[in-house]
Design a protein around this motif. Structure first.
Motif, PDB file in Angstrom:
ATOM      1  N   GLY A 384       0.814  -1.217   0.000  1.00 31.36           N
ATOM      2  CA  GLY A 384       0.000   0.000   0.000  1.00 31.36           C
ATOM      3  C   GLY A 384       0.844   1.261   0.000  1.00 31.36           C
ATOM      4  N   MET A 385       1.895   1.310   0.817  1.00 36.47           N
ATOM      5  CA  MET A 385       2.771   2.480   0.869  1.00 36.47           C
ATOM      6  C   MET A 385       3.507   2.671  -0.454  1.00 36.47           C
ATOM      7  SD  MET A 385       2.389   4.036   3.772  1.00 36.47           S
ATOM      8  CE  MET A 385       3.692   5.224   3.426  1.00 36.47           C
ATOM      9  N   THR A 386       3.916   1.572  -1.080  1.00 36.19           N
ATOM     10  CA  THR A 386       4.613   1.659  -2.358  1.00 36.19           C
ATOM     11  C   THR A 386       3.702   2.220  -3.448  1.00 36.19           C
ATOM     12  OG1 THR A 386       6.011  -0.225  -1.745  1.00 36.19           O
ATOM     13  CG2 THR A 386       5.901   0.351  -4.084  1.00 36.19           C
ATOM     14  N   LEU A 387       2.462   1.730  -3.502  1.00 37.39           N
ATOM     15  CA  LEU A 387       1.509   2.237  -4.487  1.00 37.39           C
ATOM     16  C   LEU A 387       1.211   3.719  -4.256  1.00 37.39           C
ATOM     17  CD1 LEU A 387      -0.946  -0.803  -4.520  1.00 37.39           C
ATOM     18  CD2 LEU A 387       0.502  -0.058  -6.425  1.00 37.39           C
ATOM     19  N   LEU A 388       1.118   4.110  -2.997  1.00 39.62           N
ATOM     20  CA  LEU A 388       0.906   5.517  -2.663  1.00 39.62           C
ATOM     21  C   LEU A 388       2.048   6.375  -3.197  1.00 39.62           C
ATOM     22  CD1 LEU A 388      -0.782   7.608  -0.919  1.00 39.62           C
ATOM     23  CD2 LEU A 388       0.820   7.096   0.917  1.00 39.62           C
ATOM     24  N   GLY A 389       3.278   5.900  -2.987  1.00 43.19           N
ATOM     25  CA  GLY A 389       4.434   6.636  -3.480  1.00 43.19           C
ATOM     26  C   GLY A 389       4.449   6.760  -4.990  1.00 43.19           C
ATOM     27  N   LEU A 395       2.507  12.848 -10.043  1.00 36.60           N
ATOM     28  CA  LEU A 395       2.396  14.290  -9.822  1.00 36.60           C
ATOM     29  C   LEU A 395       3.759  14.962  -9.921  1.00 36.60           C
ATOM     30  CD1 LEU A 395      -0.146  14.431  -6.851  1.00 36.60           C
ATOM     31  CD2 LEU A 395      -0.579  14.930  -9.249  1.00 36.60           C
ATOM     32  N   ALA A 396       4.784  14.302  -9.401  1.00 39.17           N
ATOM     33  CA  ALA A 396       6.133  14.872  -9.463  1.00 39.17           C
ATOM     34  C   ALA A 396       6.578  15.025 -10.914  1.00 39.17           C
ATOM     35  CB  ALA A 396       7.108  13.993  -8.693  1.00 39.17           C
ATOM     36  N   TYR A 397       6.315  14.018 -11.728  1.00 36.01           N
ATOM     37  CA  TYR A 397       6.695  14.073 -13.142  1.00 36.01           C
ATOM     38  C   TYR A 397       5.846  15.093 -13.902  1.00 36.01           C
ATOM     39  CZ  TYR A 397       7.799  12.598 -17.895  1.00 36.01           C
ATOM     40  OH  TYR A 397       8.201  12.585 -19.207  1.00 36.01           O
ATOM     41  N   GLY A 398       4.540  15.065 -13.658  1.00 31.18           N
ATOM     42  CA  GLY A 398       3.639  15.960 -14.391  1.00 31.18           C
ATOM     43  C   GLY A 398       3.833  17.422 -14.071  1.00 31.18           C
ATOM     44  N   SER A 399       4.364  17.726 -12.887  1.00 33.01           N
ATOM     45  CA  SER A 399       4.512  19.129 -12.483  1.00 33.01           C
ATOM     46  C   SER A 399       5.905  19.695 -12.743  1.00 33.01           C
ATOM     47  CB  SER A 399       4.177  19.277 -10.996  1.00 33.01           C
ATOM     48  OG  SER A 399       5.049  18.488 -10.198  1.00 33.01           O
ATOM     49  N   MET A 400       6.736  18.963 -13.471  1.00 33.99           N
ATOM     50  CA  MET A 400       8.070  19.472 -13.792  1.00 33.99           C
ATOM     51  C   MET A 400       7.973  20.801 -14.537  1.00 33.99           C
ATOM     52  SD  MET A 400      10.342  16.155 -14.899  1.00 33.99           S
ATOM     53  CE  MET A 400      10.904  14.963 -13.680  1.00 33.99           C
ATOM     54  N   GLY A 401       8.734  21.766 -14.095  1.00 29.49           N
ATOM     55  CA  GLY A 401       8.744  23.069 -14.766  1.00 29.49           C
ATOM     56  C   GLY A 401       7.670  24.025 -14.273  1.00 29.49           C
ATOM     57  N   ILE A 402       6.831  23.578 -13.327  1.00 25.10           N
ATOM     58  CA  ILE A 402       5.764  24.430 -12.804  1.00 25.10           C
ATOM     59  C   ILE A 402       6.237  25.098 -11.521  1.00 25.10           C
ATOM     60  CG2 ILE A 402       3.392  24.498 -11.942  1.00 25.10           C
ATOM     61  CD1 ILE A 402       3.526  23.804 -14.856  1.00 25.10           C
ATOM     62  N   ASN A 403       5.958  26.392 -11.378  1.00 27.12           N
ATOM     63  CA  ASN A 403       6.251  27.112 -10.136  1.00 27.12           C
ATOM     64  C   ASN A 403       5.035  27.962  -9.770  1.00 27.12           C
ATOM     65  OD1 ASN A 403       6.500  29.895 -11.326  1.00 27.12           O
ATOM     66  ND2 ASN A 403       8.176  28.892 -12.452  1.00 27.12           N
ATOM     67  N   PRO A 404       4.992  28.554  -8.558  1.00 18.43           N
ATOM     68  CA  PRO A 404       3.805  29.301  -8.119  1.00 18.43           C
ATOM     69  C   PRO A 404       3.356  30.417  -9.052  1.00 18.43           C
ATOM     70  CG  PRO A 404       5.227  28.879  -6.255  1.00 18.43           C
ATOM     71  CD  PRO A 404       5.979  28.425  -7.474  1.00 18.43           C
ATOM     72  N   ASP A 405       4.302  31.000  -9.818  1.00 20.57           N
ATOM     73  CA  ASP A 405       3.950  32.108 -10.715  1.00 20.57           C
ATOM     74  C   ASP A 405       3.679  31.653 -12.140  1.00 20.57           C
ATOM     75  OD1 ASP A 405       4.339  33.959  -8.627  1.00 20.57           O
ATOM     76  OD2 ASP A 405       6.511  33.918  -8.985  1.00 20.57           O
ATOM     77  N   SER A 406       3.754  30.360 -12.376  1.00 19.52           N
ATOM     78  CA  SER A 406       3.617  29.833 -13.729  1.00 19.52           C
ATOM     79  C   SER A 406       2.179  29.957 -14.230  1.00 19.52           C
ATOM     80  CB  SER A 406       4.029  28.361 -13.770  1.00 19.52           C
ATOM     81  OG  SER A 406       3.821  27.829 -15.054  1.00 19.52           O
ATOM     82  N   VAL A 407       2.049  30.321 -15.525  1.00 20.71           N
ATOM     83  CA  VAL A 407       0.718  30.391 -16.143  1.00 20.71           C
ATOM     84  C   VAL A 407       0.397  29.089 -16.852  1.00 20.71           C
ATOM     85  CG1 VAL A 407       0.780  32.894 -16.422  1.00 20.71           C
ATOM     86  CG2 VAL A 407       1.700  31.419 -18.250  1.00 20.71           C
ATOM     87  N   VAL A 408       1.367  28.186 -16.914  1.00 24.91           N
ATOM     88  CA  VAL A 408       1.179  26.897 -17.566  1.00 24.91           C
ATOM     89  C   VAL A 408       0.331  25.993 -16.666  1.00 24.91           C
ATOM     90  CG1 VAL A 408       2.317  24.838 -18.475  1.00 24.91           C
ATOM     91  CG2 VAL A 408       3.376  27.099 -18.766  1.00 24.91           C
ATOM     92  N   PHE A 483       8.286  19.159  -4.320  1.00 22.24           N
ATOM     93  CA  PHE A 483       7.304  18.971  -3.252  1.00 22.24           C
ATOM     94  C   PHE A 483       6.685  17.577  -3.332  1.00 22.24           C
ATOM     95  CE2 PHE A 483       2.848  19.097  -1.895  1.00 22.24           C
ATOM     96  CZ  PHE A 483       2.982  19.523  -0.579  1.00 22.24           C
ATOM     97  N   PHE A 484       6.244  17.178  -4.509  1.00 19.80           N
ATOM     98  CA  PHE A 484       5.616  15.864  -4.655  1.00 19.80           C
ATOM     99  C   PHE A 484       6.632  14.724  -4.629  1.00 19.80           C
ATOM    100  CE2 PHE A 484       2.211  18.505  -6.701  1.00 19.80           C
ATOM    101  CZ  PHE A 484       1.237  18.242  -5.754  1.00 19.80           C
ATOM    102  N   MET A 485       7.868  15.006  -5.051  1.00 18.74           N
ATOM    103  CA  MET A 485       8.898  13.962  -5.028  1.00 18.74           C
ATOM    104  C   MET A 485       9.244  13.554  -3.590  1.00 18.74           C
ATOM    105  SD  MET A 485      10.684  11.846  -6.692  1.00 18.74           S
ATOM    106  CE  MET A 485      10.449  12.430  -8.374  1.00 18.74           C
ATOM    107  N   ILE A 486       9.153  14.485  -2.655  1.00 17.98           N
ATOM    108  CA  ILE A 486       9.391  14.159  -1.249  1.00 17.98           C
ATOM    109  C   ILE A 486       8.437  13.060  -0.788  1.00 17.98           C
ATOM    110  CG2 ILE A 486       9.215  15.039   1.115  1.00 17.98           C
ATOM    111  CD1 ILE A 486      10.136  17.780  -0.005  1.00 17.98           C
ATOM    112  N   PHE A 487       7.156  13.201  -1.135  1.00 14.97           N
ATOM    113  CA  PHE A 487       6.170  12.196  -0.761  1.00 14.97           C
ATOM    114  C   PHE A 487       6.409  10.876  -1.494  1.00 14.97           C
ATOM    115  CE2 PHE A 487       3.972  16.168   0.264  1.00 14.97           C
ATOM    116  CZ  PHE A 487       3.498  15.879   1.536  1.00 14.97           C
ATOM    117  N   THR A 488       6.906  10.955  -2.725  1.00 17.53           N
ATOM    118  CA  THR A 488       7.193   9.737  -3.489  1.00 17.53           C
ATOM    119  C   THR A 488       8.269   8.904  -2.795  1.00 17.53           C
ATOM    120  OG1 THR A 488       6.688  10.900  -5.561  1.00 17.53           O
ATOM    121  CG2 THR A 488       7.940   8.847  -5.733  1.00 17.53           C
ATOM    122  N   VAL A 489       9.382   9.543  -2.492  1.00 16.31           N
ATOM    123  CA  VAL A 489      10.538   8.838  -1.917  1.00 16.31           C
ATOM    124  C   VAL A 489      10.221   8.312  -0.517  1.00 16.31           C
ATOM    125  CG1 VAL A 489      12.921   9.117  -1.140  1.00 16.31           C
ATOM    126  CG2 VAL A 489      12.182  10.149  -3.306  1.00 16.31           C
TER     127      VAL A 489
END
Length: 513
Positions: A384-389, A395-408, A483-489
């Motif tokens: 279960g923990m592995t699947l959660l990660g 999310l970590a992969y999909g959000s690459m290049g995104i920051n709080p000011d990004s319009v993307v 941020f999301f990679m922390i939860f992954t690892v």
């Protein structure tokens, strides 16, 4: 507490389990409808602009309140379990808890700071009385059928998530599209229906969950003495429960990002405006996703009616009435969206995916846990923990290049994939954890130990709020992907540790499977 010593509870059969299980299924469904409906709205309501009817709180402040609230609703079950074990009985604890939560949702619909905190207070108290004692009823009902407990809790968990699905979908939609007050108020209405349905159908449980008497307390003590389990075995099994409980902290700290940082991600960083063919396809998919699960739940309802209507007509009529209202709201929602030009997917919509996937996969997992391919408890937790990660990995992969000011804004695919893997992980941990507590703990400690287990879940929820509130800080300093990679690892690492602990856990459980 007096227990049902005969097998009457198991004489009425619905989908391979006693009809009484499905009374609990629907009661819990309405409670989860109210809880998750409010949970879907709370952070968005607090952080929305004044122009949109919100209170314009900062993300950090909103998630701090969210974390405190979700922690507290899991802390109070310790007291609720104790009161039920010693004084109220499980049934009256459930009824009082449901009534308190009804008042809580009604208070929040007023939309003032005072009534917000009053409402949250009622919800915390009500949940403490309700939560541990529903699961305790199942534990006692299946006491002589331990081999069916994992399956029973998985089906019960399907009811939990059916309510979450409907609550997030309807309260979230009405709150975002119509009025925050109506969204909060709708949660209270169906909590009230759930309370009435349980009250008028409770005799189906026989003697299970009645208010303890002097005679029943004496009987419980005699039964505990008769069990004559060596002290070292009781000690080891309690240690096993505590280890499972510690691991649930990590699970819920990550999983409960769904109501915090993942909702913020959906609101700010996900492409939700659809037009033309895309909008039409989404409307069709949304209608199917709404109606098909409701048809499945209605089918279960009809099966229950066939077994229980003659004896418990009023409770069944109340349940039927609530479903008529739900069907009316669902058809209104589908019609309203179909008539609109284009569509903006509500940020709360993604929350229904977890519940939808639960409803779809819970029966399969229930069968898996009852088959010869069943995994041990520690292996289930590790998986279960592995699947959660892995879900956070999307999310970590999909959000690459995104920051709080990004319009993307990124594709909805990444959130959908994350919710799928989170759900599969949840099915390996949450219902299984409840089942193992009931099997490892001495009978006379059931209510209190369920409360303790929820205490650890509460810790995880508070950490979830604190961690989620750091999304903007970490995203600004590093990246949203970090941020999301922390939860992954962390999640995958914790899963591996639990797998490595499997031999020790089996030794501590002394044959409990």
């Amino acid at each position: 507490m007096v227990q049902n010593t005969n097998e009457d509870f198991f004489k009425s059969n619905v989908l391979g389990h006693p009809a009484g299980l499905f009374v609990l299924f629907f009661t819990e469904m309405w409670e989860r409808f109210s809880y998750y409906g409010m949970r879907a709205l709370l952070v968005l309501f607090l952080t929305s602009t004044i122009a949109k009817g919100g209170w314009a709180w900062s993300v950090e402040d909103a998630l701090a309140l969210y974390g405190t609230y979700t922690m507290s609703v899991y802390f109070t079950p310790v007291v609720g379990g104790f009161l039920a074990d010693r004084y109220l009985g499980y049934r009256w604890a459930v009824i009082f808890g449901a009534f308190a939560m009804t008042l809580g949702h009604a208070s929040m619909a007023v939309e003032t700071p005072l009534f917000l905190y009053i409402g949250i207070g009622f919800l915390i108290i009500g949940n403490g009385l309700f939560k541990p004692n529903m699961t305790s009823i199942i534990s006692y009902a299946y006491e002589k059928h331990p081999e069916k407990k994992d399956g029973a809790y998985s089906l019960y968990y399907m009811g939990v998530n059916a309510g979450a699905f409907l609550g997030i979908m309807l309260c979230g939609y009405i709150g975002e599209k119509i009025s925050w007050s109506w969204g909060f108020g709708l949660a209270g209405i169906f909590m009230f229906f759930g309370m009435l349905q349980f009250y008028f159908t409770q005799n189906i449980f026989g003697e299970i969950g009645l208010k303890p008497t002097t005679a029943s307390k004496k009987e419980s003590k005699e039964k505990a003495a008769a069990e004559n389990t060596p002290a070292n075995i009781i000690r080891d099994r309690i240690i096993a429960v505590l280890i499972f409980s510690v691991f649930t902290i990590f699970f819920w700290a990550a999983f409960e990002q769904a109501g915090g940082s993942m909702t913020i991600f959906a609101d700010k960083y996900t492409q939700r405006e659809l037009f033309g063919t895309s909008a039409f396809m989404f409307k069709i998919a949304d209608a199917l996703l709404t109606i098909i699960p409701l048809l499945v739940i209605s089918y279960v309802l009809i099966k229950l009616f066939k077994q229980t209507f003659k004896k418990y007509a009023l409770g069944n009529i109340i349940l039927a009435t609530s479903f008529v209202i739900i069907w009316g709201i669902v058809l209104w929602k589908v019609g309203r969206e179909y008539a609109a030009i284009g569509t903006e997917v509500p940020a709360t919509w993604f929350g229904i995916l977890n519940s939808l996937f639960i409803v779809c996969f819970a029966p399969a997992f229930s069968k898996w846990w009852e088959s010869k391919y069943n995994l041990s408890g520690p292996m289930k937790f590790g998986l279960g923990m592995t699947l959660l990660g892995l879900g956070f990995g999307f999310l970590a992969y999909g959000s690459m290049g995104i920051n709080p000011d990004s319009v993307v804004r990124v594709s909805m695919f990444w959130l959908i994939a994350a919710y799928l893997f989170h759900t599969l992980g949840e099915l390996c941990i949450s219902p299984v954890g409840l089942s193992y507590v009931s099997k490892l703990v001495p009978a006379t400690w059931i209510g209190i130990m369920f409360g303790v287990y929820y205490l650890f879940i509460g810790m995880g929820n508070k950490i979830a709020g604190s961690m989620g509130g750091m999304i903007e800080t970490i995203s600004t300093k590093y990246s949203l992907s970090t941020f999301f990679m922390i939860f992954t690892v962390v999640s995958i690492g914790i899963g591996i540790i639990m797998v490595l602990l499997t031999p020790l856990m089996k030794k501590l459980m002394h044959g409990v499977k």
